[in-house]
Design a protein around this motif. Structure first.
Motif, PDB file in Angstrom:
ATOM      1  N   ASP A  37     -64.913-113.356-110.413  1.00 60.95           N
ATOM      2  CA  ASP A  37     -66.086-113.822-109.959  1.00 60.95           C
ATOM      3  C   ASP A  37     -67.640-113.670-111.051  1.00 60.95           C
ATOM      4  O   ASP A  37     -68.754-114.019-110.358  1.00 60.95           O
ATOM      5  CB  ASP A  37     -66.525-112.931-108.614  1.00 60.95           C
ATOM      6  CG  ASP A  37     -65.347-113.085-107.657  1.00 60.95           C
ATOM      7  OD1 ASP A  37     -64.826-114.256-107.333  1.00 60.95           O
ATOM      8  OD2 ASP A  37     -65.085-112.196-107.171  1.00 60.95           O
ATOM      9  N   ALA A  40     -69.555-116.828-111.196  1.00 63.44           N
ATOM     10  CA  ALA A  40     -70.223-116.985-109.627  1.00 63.44           C
ATOM     11  C   ALA A  40     -71.519-116.099-109.335  1.00 63.44           C
ATOM     12  O   ALA A  40     -72.229-116.416-109.124  1.00 63.44           O
ATOM     13  CB  ALA A  40     -69.034-117.018-108.684  1.00 63.44           C
ATOM     14  N   GLU A  43     -74.365-117.493-111.139  1.00 62.09           N
ATOM     15  CA  GLU A  43     -74.740-118.455-110.567  1.00 62.09           C
ATOM     16  C   GLU A  43     -75.751-118.238-109.188  1.00 62.09           C
ATOM     17  O   GLU A  43     -76.745-118.758-108.682  1.00 62.09           O
ATOM     18  CB  GLU A  43     -73.755-119.564-110.188  1.00 62.09           C
ATOM     19  CG  GLU A  43     -73.995-120.782-109.473  1.00 62.09           C
ATOM     20  CD  GLU A  43     -72.859-121.391-109.411  1.00 62.09           C
ATOM     21  OE1 GLU A  43     -72.609-121.969-107.994  1.00 62.09           O
ATOM     22  OE2 GLU A  43     -72.049-121.978-110.191  1.00 62.09           O
ATOM     23  N   THR A  87     -67.571-115.806 -98.365  1.00 56.66           N
ATOM     24  CA  THR A  87     -66.803-117.150 -98.698  1.00 56.66           C
ATOM     25  C   THR A  87     -66.445-117.665 -97.514  1.00 56.66           C
ATOM     26  O   THR A  87     -66.506-116.935 -96.401  1.00 56.66           O
ATOM     27  CB  THR A  87     -65.416-116.846 -99.411  1.00 56.66           C
ATOM     28  OG1 THR A  87     -64.636-116.388 -98.696  1.00 56.66           O
ATOM     29  CG2 THR A  87     -65.791-115.848-100.709  1.00 56.66           C
ATOM     30  N   HIS A  91     -62.311-117.647-101.551  1.00 57.44           N
ATOM     31  CA  HIS A  91     -62.273-117.751-102.958  1.00 57.44           C
ATOM     32  C   HIS A  91     -63.701-117.756-103.232  1.00 57.44           C
ATOM     33  O   HIS A  91     -64.276-116.738-103.792  1.00 57.44           O
ATOM     34  CB  HIS A  91     -61.448-118.990-103.333  1.00 57.44           C
ATOM     35  CG  HIS A  91     -60.019-118.967-102.988  1.00 57.44           C
ATOM     36  ND1 HIS A  91     -59.268-118.166-103.475  1.00 57.44           N
ATOM     37  CD2 HIS A  91     -59.243-119.705-101.994  1.00 57.44           C
ATOM     38  CE1 HIS A  91     -57.813-118.224-102.863  1.00 57.44           C
ATOM     39  NE2 HIS A  91     -58.071-119.279-101.920  1.00 57.44           N
ATOM     40  N   LYS A  92     -64.403-119.143-103.192  1.00 61.45           N
ATOM     41  CA  LYS A  92     -65.711-119.111-104.012  1.00 61.45           C
ATOM     42  C   LYS A  92     -66.890-118.382-103.148  1.00 61.45           C
ATOM     43  O   LYS A  92     -66.992-118.626-101.831  1.00 61.45           O
ATOM     44  CB  LYS A  92     -66.157-120.713-103.867  1.00 61.45           C
ATOM     45  CG  LYS A  92     -67.340-120.894-104.313  1.00 61.45           C
ATOM     46  CD  LYS A  92     -67.723-122.535-104.387  1.00 61.45           C
ATOM     47  CE  LYS A  92     -69.194-122.842-104.681  1.00 61.45           C
ATOM     48  NZ  LYS A  92     -69.328-122.477-106.076  1.00 61.45           N
ATOM     49  N   LEU A  94     -70.347-117.402-102.126  1.00 58.19           N
ATOM     50  CA  LEU A  94     -71.752-117.933-101.418  1.00 58.19           C
ATOM     51  C   LEU A  94     -72.911-117.016-101.492  1.00 58.19           C
ATOM     52  O   LEU A  94     -73.864-117.291-101.421  1.00 58.19           O
ATOM     53  CB  LEU A  94     -71.419-118.649-100.119  1.00 58.19           C
ATOM     54  CG  LEU A  94     -70.248-119.586-100.242  1.00 58.19           C
ATOM     55  CD1 LEU A  94     -70.146-120.100 -98.629  1.00 58.19           C
ATOM     56  CD2 LEU A  94     -70.339-120.690-101.197  1.00 58.19           C
ATOM     57  N   HIS A 114     -76.620-122.380-100.783  1.00 57.52           N
ATOM     58  CA  HIS A 114     -75.707-122.142 -99.704  1.00 57.52           C
ATOM     59  C   HIS A 114     -76.777-121.535 -98.376  1.00 57.52           C
ATOM     60  O   HIS A 114     -76.017-121.423 -97.491  1.00 57.52           O
ATOM     61  CB  HIS A 114     -74.615-121.107-100.067  1.00 57.52           C
ATOM     62  CG  HIS A 114     -73.860-121.368-101.255  1.00 57.52           C
ATOM     63  ND1 HIS A 114     -73.124-122.759-101.468  1.00 57.52           N
ATOM     64  CD2 HIS A 114     -73.782-120.758-102.554  1.00 57.52           C
ATOM     65  CE1 HIS A 114     -72.903-122.693-102.783  1.00 57.52           C
ATOM     66  NE2 HIS A 114     -73.273-121.524-103.490  1.00 57.52           N
TER      67      HIS A 114
END
Length: 193
Positions: A37, A40, A43, A87, A91-92, A94, A114
């Motif tokens: 992660d 991410a 980001e 998430t 997974h991704k 936010l 998001h």
């Protein structure tokens, strides 16, 4: 002047489970952060508003993300803090929601792309319920600056209420933060008076 003392939750609450925490509900999956992660995290957290409102490093680059993840893992093993990636698919990431057991405080942050999906409200509800029901915390606190309207909206949506506790001044990032305390107590059981 503080009307009620802040409780030391670490001593009075259930310990964090050894196995990874994964919470599902409100169309979300909250899970613990992993090494994969790190990009991410950069980001999500390398953003001016996050930098202004949190103690996270700025700029928040890959090295800062690695240090943050090391702190997350260390304080998790010590049973002091729980940081969960927000998430929708498991997974991704936010955003993040966290619980500091030594202070009984919860925090949250959602990446700019998001926002507007009520992610902080939904994640906050899951973590507050977990704190009350599983960790047996009688009270969960939020510490919010008076001018942080988005966070105040989240607190209100979660049924947190301002307390009479003294505001806390925190020095950091070349400015003073004045944090007001909001609280969510364990709901009374029907028939309790």
């Amino acid at each position: 002047m503080r009307s009620t003392p802040r409780l030391r939750y670490l001593e009075d609450s259930m310990p964090l489970p050894v196995s990874p925490v994964r919470l599902t509900g409100h169309d979300l999956v909250l899970r613990e952060w992993e090494e994969a992660d790190l990009p991410a995290m950069v980001e999500l957290f390398d953003e001016p508003e996050i930098a202004a409102r949190t103690p996270l490093a700025s700029p928040f680059d890959l090295a800062a993300a690695r240090q943050y993840l090391e702190m997350i893992h260390r304080t998790r093993v010590e049973g002091q803090r729980l940081h969960l990636a927000i998430t929708v698919d498991g997974h991704k990431p936010l955003g993040e929601v966290l619980l500091n057991l030594s202070r009984g405080t919860m925090g949250y942050g959602v990446g700019t792309p998001h926002r507007g999906q009520r992610l902080a409200v939904r994640a906050g509800r899951l973590l507050t319920d977990y704190a009350h029901q599983v960790l047996q915390l009688p009270r969960v606190l939020l510490e919010i600056e008076a001018d942080n309207a988005p966070s105040i909206s989240v607190a209100q949506a979660l049924d947190f209420r301002p307390t009479n506790d003294e505001s806390e001044q925190v020095e950091g990032k070349a400015r003073t933060f004045v944090l007001h305390v909001w609280a969510h107590d364990v709901p009374a059981c029907p028939g309790d008076h």
